[in-house]
Design an enzyme around this catalytic site. Structure first.
Site, PDB file in Angstrom:
ATOM      1  N   HIS A 180       3.292   5.093  11.717  1.00 57.34           N
ATOM      2  CA  HIS A 180       2.650   6.187  12.236  1.00 57.34           C
ATOM      3  C   HIS A 180       3.068   7.152  12.856  1.00 57.34           C
ATOM      4  O   HIS A 180       2.444   7.698  13.639  1.00 57.34           O
ATOM      5  CB  HIS A 180       1.267   5.590  12.583  1.00 57.34           C
ATOM      6  CG  HIS A 180       0.263   4.737  11.627  1.00 57.34           C
ATOM      7  ND1 HIS A 180      -1.031   4.447  12.216  1.00 57.34           N
ATOM      8  CD2 HIS A 180       0.371   4.357  10.433  1.00 57.34           C
ATOM      9  CE1 HIS A 180      -1.554   3.705  10.781  1.00 57.34           C
ATOM     10  NE2 HIS A 180      -0.463   3.779  10.184  1.00 57.34           N
ATOM     11  N   GLU A 198       4.579  -5.315   3.678  1.00 53.89           N
ATOM     12  CA  GLU A 198       4.413  -4.400   4.929  1.00 53.89           C
ATOM     13  C   GLU A 198       5.599  -4.968   5.968  1.00 53.89           C
ATOM     14  O   GLU A 198       5.929  -5.893   5.732  1.00 53.89           O
ATOM     15  CB  GLU A 198       3.058  -4.667   5.697  1.00 53.89           C
ATOM     16  CG  GLU A 198       1.809  -4.184   5.223  1.00 53.89           C
ATOM     17  CD  GLU A 198       1.156  -2.979   5.582  1.00 53.89           C
ATOM     18  OE1 GLU A 198       2.170  -2.229   6.103  1.00 53.89           O
ATOM     19  OE2 GLU A 198       0.003  -2.365   5.547  1.00 53.89           O
ATOM     20  N   ASP A 247       6.180   2.488   6.747  1.00 49.85           N
ATOM     21  CA  ASP A 247       4.683   2.279   6.356  1.00 49.85           C
ATOM     22  C   ASP A 247       4.318   2.904   5.312  1.00 49.85           C
ATOM     23  O   ASP A 247       3.656   3.868   5.240  1.00 49.85           O
ATOM     24  CB  ASP A 247       3.949   2.466   7.620  1.00 49.85           C
ATOM     25  CG  ASP A 247       2.462   2.047   7.561  1.00 49.85           C
ATOM     26  OD1 ASP A 247       2.279   1.173   6.840  1.00 49.85           O
ATOM     27  OD2 ASP A 247       1.837   2.492   8.388  1.00 49.85           O
ATOM     28  N   ASP A 290      -0.276   4.662   0.200  1.00 52.57           N
ATOM     29  CA  ASP A 290      -0.583   5.689   0.928  1.00 52.57           C
ATOM     30  C   ASP A 290      -0.117   5.788   2.185  1.00 52.57           C
ATOM     31  O   ASP A 290       0.351   4.710   2.787  1.00 52.57           O
ATOM     32  CB  ASP A 290      -2.284   5.746   1.008  1.00 52.57           C
ATOM     33  CG  ASP A 290      -2.848   4.468   1.763  1.00 52.57           C
ATOM     34  OD1 ASP A 290      -2.393   3.236   1.425  1.00 52.57           O
ATOM     35  OD2 ASP A 290      -3.808   4.587   2.464  1.00 52.57           O
ATOM     36  N   HIS A 338       0.797  -1.087   0.130  1.00 52.11           N
ATOM     37  CA  HIS A 338      -0.085   0.116   0.019  1.00 52.11           C
ATOM     38  C   HIS A 338       0.916   1.104  -0.054  1.00 52.11           C
ATOM     39  O   HIS A 338       1.817   1.224   0.667  1.00 52.11           O
ATOM     40  CB  HIS A 338      -0.942   0.125   1.153  1.00 52.11           C
ATOM     41  CG  HIS A 338      -0.458   0.373   2.514  1.00 52.11           C
ATOM     42  ND1 HIS A 338      -0.255   1.723   2.884  1.00 52.11           N
ATOM     43  CD2 HIS A 338      -0.010  -0.451   3.430  1.00 52.11           C
ATOM     44  CE1 HIS A 338       0.249   1.810   4.149  1.00 52.11           C
ATOM     45  NE2 HIS A 338       0.288   0.701   4.610  1.00 52.11           N
ATOM     46  N   GLU A 357      -5.423   1.910   1.991  1.00 52.75           N
ATOM     47  CA  GLU A 357      -5.194   0.949   2.962  1.00 52.75           C
ATOM     48  C   GLU A 357      -5.426   1.552   4.335  1.00 52.75           C
ATOM     49  O   GLU A 357      -5.882   0.806   5.048  1.00 52.75           O
ATOM     50  CB  GLU A 357      -3.936   0.441   2.624  1.00 52.75           C
ATOM     51  CG  GLU A 357      -3.700  -0.977   3.560  1.00 52.75           C
ATOM     52  CD  GLU A 357      -2.988  -0.611   5.037  1.00 52.75           C
ATOM     53  OE1 GLU A 357      -2.993  -1.576   5.875  1.00 52.75           O
ATOM     54  OE2 GLU A 357      -2.568   0.409   5.469  1.00 52.75           O
ATOM     55  N   GLU A 358      -4.582   2.633   4.629  1.00 50.53           N
ATOM     56  CA  GLU A 358      -4.806   3.404   5.741  1.00 50.53           C
ATOM     57  C   GLU A 358      -6.096   3.972   6.220  1.00 50.53           C
ATOM     58  O   GLU A 358      -6.297   3.922   7.299  1.00 50.53           O
ATOM     59  CB  GLU A 358      -3.820   4.805   5.780  1.00 50.53           C
ATOM     60  CG  GLU A 358      -2.389   4.446   5.660  1.00 50.53           C
ATOM     61  CD  GLU A 358      -1.854   3.380   6.916  1.00 50.53           C
ATOM     62  OE1 GLU A 358      -2.582   3.207   7.727  1.00 50.53           O
ATOM     63  OE2 GLU A 358      -0.382   3.556   6.818  1.00 50.53           O
TER      64      GLU A 358
END
Length: 466
Positions: A419, A181, A113, A82, A80, A148-149
């Protein structure tokens, strides 16, 4: 099965470290929060075309797919691309989008991430092309997924139900998907599921000078909040009126799946948002709502989690004034496309001896040995079994959770960086992952494939959602 020259794979992966570093830093420089990924998607397409993918497409949802080969069997890799936002800018010691690099690390939002996974994937594709590592009966698909987030797995719901059928592809053609990931140097075979729960409480407003004339929804919610916290913090003993979620690790409460729950870890819940309405600051609040982030372990279901909230003493006490529901997601992608789905993301675990898991294990053993590796700055995170599970959630909730397409994880970076401010990844991880991704297709033994690779897979809801 293709013959893999592991020393040559490693040599090329190391050779392309500067290109992977440059590409990752380019992606970091392009802000790409969920639903705003157009710039980074187009940059990925450009890089895929530059390194020699056979063809590259952007689907109507805005995912980018790069293809190598033309055989009927599909081996896919997913990243992902984003990111979340930067949060409080004062917590960063460097510009989150300009980022930085030194001899060992790359910093910036998305470094771990999980745009680092995309950098490794694209250059694995280059190595596969150069060394002829795509089996003749296979197509390798490198997928950069969006949103995805916001709603993990929704991108793959679109791919499976919209993109594949439009191309004449059946999901059964997909042998397996490697999620890139971050895995802290490990091979991950599953993770907890999750769902997003909303609790709405009704009240009656009145003038704040005489609050007894009204019915304060915030006060009602305060009672419920304490009991939601108790679900997360309490034990499961006889003295606990509200038994905590830890109970699913206990065979007395989860006889069929407690061992899987012990592998994944207990479920959790936390209140993530709170909302209210009130006519003014001089009035009693006439509604209050919360969002609950619920992580689900083996043996828990979407309806058991809703029912758990409905059975809290305060929820029952306030009766029809309380509604417990599950969120839906319908936010348009950067292309304007909408794929409405429920905010439920099923738990899944693979069997450790599944053919696709063992393909990654065999590649790791051949390239690096039997234990996790990494730069010195990351090894404090990596003294764990090579085969393990994620703490957080991934697109695997759809790939394997919804559709039963075998999924397994190996990706650069660290879960703990996700994050977080001052996010980093490690250059060595980019090289390590690119080499493993290039080797895996030639090591997959289709003859060892079994009918069901799932050790545990949560059920779907009763909603008509594909």
């Amino acid at each position: 099965m293709s013959t893999v020259d592991f020393s040559r794979v490693n040599e090329l992966a190391k050779k392309y470290e500067p290109e992977m570093t440059r590409f990752l830093r380019d992606m970091i420089r392009i802000p790409s929060e969920s639903c705003q990924e157009e710039g980074v998607i187009r940059r990925i397409k450009e890089e895929m075309e530059k390194v020699g993918f056979d063809r590259v497409e952007i689907d109507k949802m805005g995912n980018v797919l790069g293809f190598i080969g033309s055989g009927p069997r599909i081996i896919a890799f997913d990243a992902h691309i984003d990111t979340v936002g930067v949060g409080n800018r004062s917590n960063w010691t460097f510009d989150p989008y300009e980022g930085y690099e030194d001899a060992e690390t790359i910093g910036g939002r998305g470094a771990s991430d999980q745009e680092g996974g995309m950098a490794s994937m694209v250059y694995a594709g280059k190595i596969i092309k150069e060394l002829g590592l795509c089996p003749k009966d296979c197509t390798i698909v490198m997928v950069g997924t969006v949103q995805e987030e916001d709603c993990d797995g929704m991108c793959w719901q679109y791919i499976v139900n919209k993109f594949f059928p439009a191309k004449g592809i059946r999901k059964e053609q997909v042998e397996f998907v490697v999620s890139t990931e971050p895995t802290d140097g490990g091979i991950y075979r599953g993770h907890r599921g999750r769902m997003e729960i909303r609790v709405d409480v009704k009240g009656v407003s009145c003038h704040g000078s005489a609050p007894e004339r009204g019915d304060n929804a915030i006060y009602k919610m305060a009672d419920i909040l304490q009991e939601v916290r108790a679900l997360n913090e309490n034990g499961d003993g006889p003295s606990n009126e509200i038994k905590g979620l830890v109970k699913m690790l206990n065979p007395a409460f989860n006889p069929e799946h407690y061992e899987d729950a012990q592998f994944l870890g207990r479920g959790t819940c936390t209140t993530s948002q709170i909302f209210y309405t009130s006519p003014s600051r001089c009035a009693v609040a006439d509604s209050c709502s919360i969002s609950i982030d619920r992580r689900m372990t083996a043996g828990e279901t979407w309806d058991s989690c809703l029912e758990e909230i409905r059975q809290l003493p305060s929820v029952k006490k306030y009766g029809d004034d309380v509604e417990v529901s599950m969120y839906m997601y319908d936010r348009p992608s950067w292309t304007g496309e909408v794929y409405e789905t429920e905010c439920y993301f099923p738990t899944w675990i693979n069997k450790e001896n599944a053919a696709h898991v063992q393909a990654l294990v065999d590649a790791h053993h051949a390239l690096y040995g039997e234990e996790r590796i990494g730069p010195d700055g990351a090894m404090h995170l990596r003294h764990r079994p090579l085969i393990d599970k994620w703490t957080f959630s991934t697109n695997g909730v759809a790939i394997q959770g919804r559709y039963g397409i075998p999924c397994v994880g190996f990706g650069p970076g660290a879960e703990s960086q996700a994050h977080a401010p001052n996010e980093i990844t490690w250059k060595q991880d980019l090289v390590t992952c690119a080499a493993l991704y290039a080797a895996v297709p030639g090591l997959y033994k289709e003859e060892n494939k079994t009918a069901d690779v799932s050790q545990f897979r949560a059920g779907k809801t009763n909603n008509d959602i594909q």
